[in-house]
Enzyme design. Structure first.
Site: not given
Ligand code: NAP
Ligand code: MG
Length: 485
Positions: A173, A250, A284
């Site tokens: 997804k 992650e 990240c």
């Molecule tokens: P996000 O809002 O946490 O979303 C990540 C994924 O989870 C998206 O596909 C999202 O769908 C989905 N999602 C949202 N709510 C969910 C739920 N309740 N249950 C299951 N899945 C759900 O993150 P983002 O805004 O896409 O990305 C930014 C964040 O990612 C930052 O905080 C960053 O630190 C983190 N990040 C971490 C790494 C690492 O390697 N540690 C790498 C990249 C990014 P939607 O698209 O609909 O929101």
């Protein structure tokens, strides 16, 4: 404008609803994709479940075949790299030069895990009995791969590589904003890799509801997630309330990039900027806290400011562009809101608002704040081109500030004193520690966080563990009865 379907059971299908996909550099709609609800996701899960349970994909005898599938995926990405990179840039807003690097990394990731498919093995254990004891490593089953928007196809590859090498069936997804490269990749796979059994690789597009349906499903054995700590918490709650599926996370960070007075000023200031402004700061592991030793603090900040002025914002499709727009209107508002917060609680050095030269698109000025570690902009992940510069006295002080965060993804140390560097390497509580550099990432080496930055590790030999179960096998070699009763 293109209309896409999502990839389920070897077919491209629509969903209950649709969603418009935006080019963040223009604000224009560039594609329409399916918006999957629970019922759509359940169909993909059922396909993956059936494929895992009934096809021979998972068999150990098929490891070489799985490896070859991953090599083919790598080849498809290499052949189509220019097209995929352009699409990635149109969808995510990242500079095209960075998208080019991403596509190369995607292919390398498939190659690395393709090679690993045949190198998954258990161990033999010497137990104090007349017996043979060994372990088998087996695929965990149906894996949901939920990923963010900052490195769309690369984050997909980081999970697809090990999951497919291990023998899992997967449902990917993508983030709601950035599904296009994953869907184009699925088209390439459908057309060119007929030996991949139907239902082993699925892509569902949608928002949180789709992710939640995967997390709550009783038919899914594993969730591999990259994203925010907040959603990570939702996932753990969902898993606790369903079938206790395996989870790897992650999450985000507020990584310290630490500069001692004896560091080379030119290399160090380059590293401070690269550490936080690459990919518009949507990284990240961004070095979003720059910790500078008092003795060089003023000078360092001056050079940072001078070099930041040189960052070329612009059309991310142009090769000279070094910073594109942030990913979406919603994220633009989130980042600029932090800029307003920062202006109240810290000292603005430069930037501090939307980039006014752009009439369209979600452009934010690269922004430098001077602060201590108590402000919100120093504590909360902004995920945009914003850096908090914080002075420190000595090694002890640097460590105290570095550790004053709930996160522990990455850290970097800059100094010419190897003893000091190695003391810091050992003391820092972070999953990745760089010395005299920041951000290089290699598929050969593990990636993941301490503290609230996650659970488990991706990439490297450790990466595949997240998609494997370990089975103990004990074979009695004594023909005598137990004789207990
Ligand atoms: P996000 O809002 O946490 O979303 C990540 C994924 O989870 C998206 O596909 C999202 O769908 C989905 N999602 C949202 N709510 C969910 C739920 N309740 N249950 C299951 N899945 C759900 O993150 P983002 O805004 O896409 O990305 C930014 C964040 O990612 C930052 O905080 C960053 O630190 C983190 N990040 C971490 C790494 C690492 O390697 N540690 C790498 C990249 C990014 P939607 O698209 O609909 O929101
Ligand atoms: Mg999101």
């Amino acid at each position: 404008m293109k209309t896409y379907n999502m990839y389920v059971n070897n077919e491209f299908v629509s969903a209950a609803d649709t969603r418009e996909i935006i080019n963040p550099a223009t604000g224009e709609v560039i594609a329409i994709v399916p918006e999957a609800g629970k019922a759509d996701v359940d169909k993909a899960v059922a396909a993956a479940r059936a494929a895992f349970d009934t096809s021979n994909w998972k068999d150990s005898a098929n490891a070489m075949a799985r490896g070859r599938v991953l090599f083919k995926m790598a080849e498809l990405v290499r052949k189509n790299a220019a097209k995929l990179a352009e699409l990635e840039t149109r969808n995510a807003g990242k500079p095209i030069v960075e998208s080019d690097f991403d596509m190369n990394d995607v292919a390398t990731c498939f190659e690395y895990f393709g090679g690993m498919a045949t190198k998954v093995h258990g161990e033999t254990l010497n137990v104090p009995d007349n017996a043979l004891n060994f372990t088998l490593r087996e695929p965990v089953g149906v894996a949901a791969l939920i990923i963010p928007w900052n490195y769309p196809l690369l984050m997909a590859a980081w999970k697809l590589g090990p999951a497919l090498a291990a023998g899992c069936a997967v449902i990917l997804k993508p983030a709601e904003q950035t599904p296009l490269t994953a869907l184009e990749f699925a088209k390439l796979v459908q057309k060119n890799i007929p030996e991949l059994p139907a239902g082993i690789f699925n892509v569902v597009t949608g928002a949180a509801e789709a992710g939640k349906a995967l997390v709550d499903s009783m038919q899914v054995d594993k969730v591999a997630f990259t994203g925010s700590a907040e959603v990570g918490r939702h996932i753990l709650r969902g898993v606790a309330g369903s079938n206790l599926k395996k989870v790897s996370l992650e999450l985000g960070g507020k990584s310290p990039n630490i500069f001692f007075a004896d560091a080379d000023l030119n290399a160090a200031t380059d590293g401070a900027l690269f550490g936080v402004f690459i990919n518009q700061g949507e990284v990240c592991s961004a070095g979003s806290r720059v910790l500078v030793q008092q003795d060089i603090y003023k000078k360092f900040l001056g050079v940072m400011k001078k070099k930041t002025k040189r960052i070329k914002l612009g059309d991310p499709l142009k090769r000279e562009t070094k910073m594109g727009p942030v990913v979406s209107q919603e994220h633009f508002e989130r980042v600029t809101n932090y800029l307003e917060i920062g202006k109240k609680e810290a000292r603005l050095v430069m930037g501090g608002g939307p980039a006014k030269a752009f009439k369209k698109g979600f452009y934010v000025e690269p922004t430098i704040f001077e602060t201590d570690n108590t402000t919100r902009i120093a504590r909360e992940e902004i995920f945009g081109p914003v850096v908090a510069v914080i002075p420190f006295k000595d090694e002890t002080d640097a460590l105290k500030i570095a550790h004053d965060t709930p996160y522990g993804l990455a850290a970097a140390v800059w100094s010419r004193d190897i003893f000091k560097c190695l003391r810091m390497v050992k003391a820092l509580r972070a999953g990745i520690v760089w010395v005299n550099t920041m951000q290089p990432c290699y598929v050969e080496s593990p990636w993941g966080g301490y503290k609230q930055s996650g659970q488990g590790r991706e990439l490297s030999l450790h990466g595949i563990d997240e998609f494997l179960e370990t089975k103990q096998v004990h074979i009695n070699l004594s023909e005598a009865p137990i004789g207990w009763y």
